[in-house]
Every structure is written in structure tokens, then in C-alpha cells.
Enzyme design. Sequence first.
Site, PDB file in Angstrom:
ATOM      1  N   SER A 168       3.316   2.352   2.517  1.00 52.17           N
ATOM      2  CA  SER A 168       4.657   2.743   2.290  1.00 52.17           C
ATOM      3  C   SER A 168       4.680   4.165   1.431  1.00 52.17           C
ATOM      4  O   SER A 168       4.161   4.963   2.322  1.00 52.17           O
ATOM      5  CB  SER A 168       5.183   1.647   1.356  1.00 52.17           C
ATOM      6  OG  SER A 168       6.702   1.915   1.431  1.00 52.17           O
ATOM      7  N   ASP A 266       9.247  -2.038  11.881  1.00 45.13           N
ATOM      8  CA  ASP A 266       9.593  -0.985  10.720  1.00 45.13           C
ATOM      9  C   ASP A 266      10.442  -0.005  11.102  1.00 45.13           C
ATOM     10  O   ASP A 266      10.131   0.760  12.024  1.00 45.13           O
ATOM     11  CB  ASP A 266       7.995  -0.736  10.180  1.00 45.13           C
ATOM     12  CG  ASP A 266       8.267   0.024   8.793  1.00 45.13           C
ATOM     13  OD1 ASP A 266       9.397   0.079   7.979  1.00 45.13           O
ATOM     14  OD2 ASP A 266       7.063   0.699   8.416  1.00 45.13           O
ATOM     15  N   HIS A 298       8.044  -4.027   7.716  1.00 47.02           N
ATOM     16  CA  HIS A 298       7.310  -3.100   6.667  1.00 47.02           C
ATOM     17  C   HIS A 298       6.652  -3.953   5.519  1.00 47.02           C
ATOM     18  O   HIS A 298       6.999  -4.800   4.883  1.00 47.02           O
ATOM     19  CB  HIS A 298       8.500  -2.703   6.020  1.00 47.02           C
ATOM     20  CG  HIS A 298       8.049  -1.282   5.023  1.00 47.02           C
ATOM     21  ND1 HIS A 298       7.430  -0.215   5.643  1.00 47.02           N
ATOM     22  CD2 HIS A 298       8.109  -1.033   3.635  1.00 47.02           C
ATOM     23  CE1 HIS A 298       6.931   0.813   4.746  1.00 47.02           C
ATOM     24  NE2 HIS A 298       7.548   0.269   3.513  1.00 47.02           N
TER      25      HIS A 298
END
Length: 331
Positions: A168, A266, A298
Site C-alpha cells: 500500500s 483493488d 487491498h
Amino acid sequence: MHANKNAVGDKVAVDIYPFIRRYEDGRIERFVRSSFVPASADPATSSGVASRDVVVDHATGVSARLFLPSGAAATGRRLPVVLYIHGGSFCTDSAFSRTYHRYAASLAARAGALVVSVEYRLAPEHPIPAAYDDAWAALRWVATTAALSDPWVYVHADPRRVFLAGDSVGGNIAYHTAVRASRDDGNSVDVEGIIIVQPYLWGGERLPAEEAWDGVAMFPPELVEKLWPFVTAGQAGNDDPRIDPPDEEIASLKCRRALVALAGKDIFRHRARRLAARMRDGAWKGSVTLVELEGEEHCFHLYRPKRATSHKLMESIVQFINQPIRGISKI
């Protein structure tokens, strides 16, 4: 993970739920929480991996947690080093949380690597570029101070096999740390590869696939677009090259390899795929591996580590780390 509702009557200034909320009185409420776990010299507590905490920058107090597989001394071989940078939207989570302690220990065990997990400062108390500076300080610590004096790094680390990794926003930070390590300013650090997992990337204009929320992705684009101005204290917008890397910056990378992983549901998947394509087709001379995990959201691998797709991602990373270095025979 727990979520707390704001008290009735509190006036919200910025709402980036499910991550963080700032009230008009300046109070900050964080929603992503994972219990903290202490480091332990006993490998039996973490799947055969010992851990210890170190301060990497005494000026800022920034620290890191080191993870060393128990069999390191017995093999007599030096280990690859993975500087790992956690996710959390620049404003939540921790290298010391149960989630990231477990993941880093698993990575160290599976890859046979010395993992250095960075506890960087969080926004908004410490706006960007604090997180970037802290990751850079950690890499410089590994390459200089620790290489000469830290008992684990000095004895076990292979300076030819240094990797930067993150998920991320951590993937974003890992990329920028690699860019900084490539500069010819007297402070460059030799990096073998970068591992960018479901990276936070965006832009001043949405891609066609981002125009409307598909109802499947965890985060709608309207929420994503609030984040960068918030964590930069209003000093930058979504057209900032730090979240939309230009081709010339990608070309400047001196690391030899990159792995980019994306999840099929995602919202950042299109940006990750585009980054991999620009690495492959542009002026950068390295090699890129793209790993696509269909049907996943995600950071799914952190919370569902036993899924087949989580195993696939881990095995892809392990294989990437343990590829023989070009020009150096495997011992």
C-alpha cells in the site's frame, strides 16, 4: 481492527474513514488498530524467528524491528536484507502491530532473510515527507552504521542483496526510497530490488476505470482523493509526482529488479499495472515481474494469510528475493 463512532455533536474537519478522522478542535481519531506485540529474542515465539528493536535515527527517534531466522548462524551464509515498510495510509498502523510483526516474521522465515521493518512517523502529526525521510534513514542505517556495528546486520547481512519492500503506501515509500538510493549525491545505496505490493498511486486526473466506483473496490475514488492533501498538510494535491511517478524518475532507478503485485478488486490495481508497464517499456534497464492476484482486495494477504492467493504472493516474493545475483555464483 476496531472502529469508534464520533461522539454526538463533534464537528468533523476531515473524514477519511475507515482510516482516520480529524475534528475541528484538532483531535485525531484513528480507526485501524492492531494490538502491539513486543520483540522477542526467543525464536519459538514467532515461527522460528527472533526479533529485536533498534533506534535508527537518534535525532527523530525513528526505530525499526529486526527479524532474524533462527537457522542463520548454522548455515554460515549471509542473508538477503529486506527493508520492509508497512501500509496504513501514512497515518495508521505500525511495524510493532500484531499484523505487521506476524507478516515480517513470516517473510523472514520463508525467504531466509534478515527483515528490517521500519516504524516511521505518522501523519498528520508528522506530515509527508516525514515517512519518506524515515525510510531513507533506516536504509542508510542498514548500509552504514549497522553494517559496522549491529550484531545481526554485521554478522548476517549480505550487502549485495538489499531489497526494499512495502504494501500500500509502504509500496509507494519503498519505490521512492529506491529512487533516493539511486541519486549520485554521495549518499547512494546499492539496492538489488524493490517489492511493491498493491501500491498507493494516484494522479491529478482519474484513469477511465477510476471514474466511478464499481461497488467492489474497498475504497471509492472520492475517499482516495482526500488522502494525499491530508497527509501532506495541504501542501500538495493529487497531481503530485510522489504519487504519480514520471517516466524520467522511473528511468533513474539503479536497482536491478522490481516486483509489482496487484489485487484484482483493488482500486489501485490499474495504477500498479501501469507502473509495471512503464518500468518494462521505458528507459529503465532493470527487469520487472508483475504478479496479479485475481478476486482479491487491498492488502488481503495481511488479514487472510492462509488463502491460496496469499501463499502465491508470498512464494512470488520469496522466489524474487532468492534469485541468484547476476555475475555472482550461488554458493
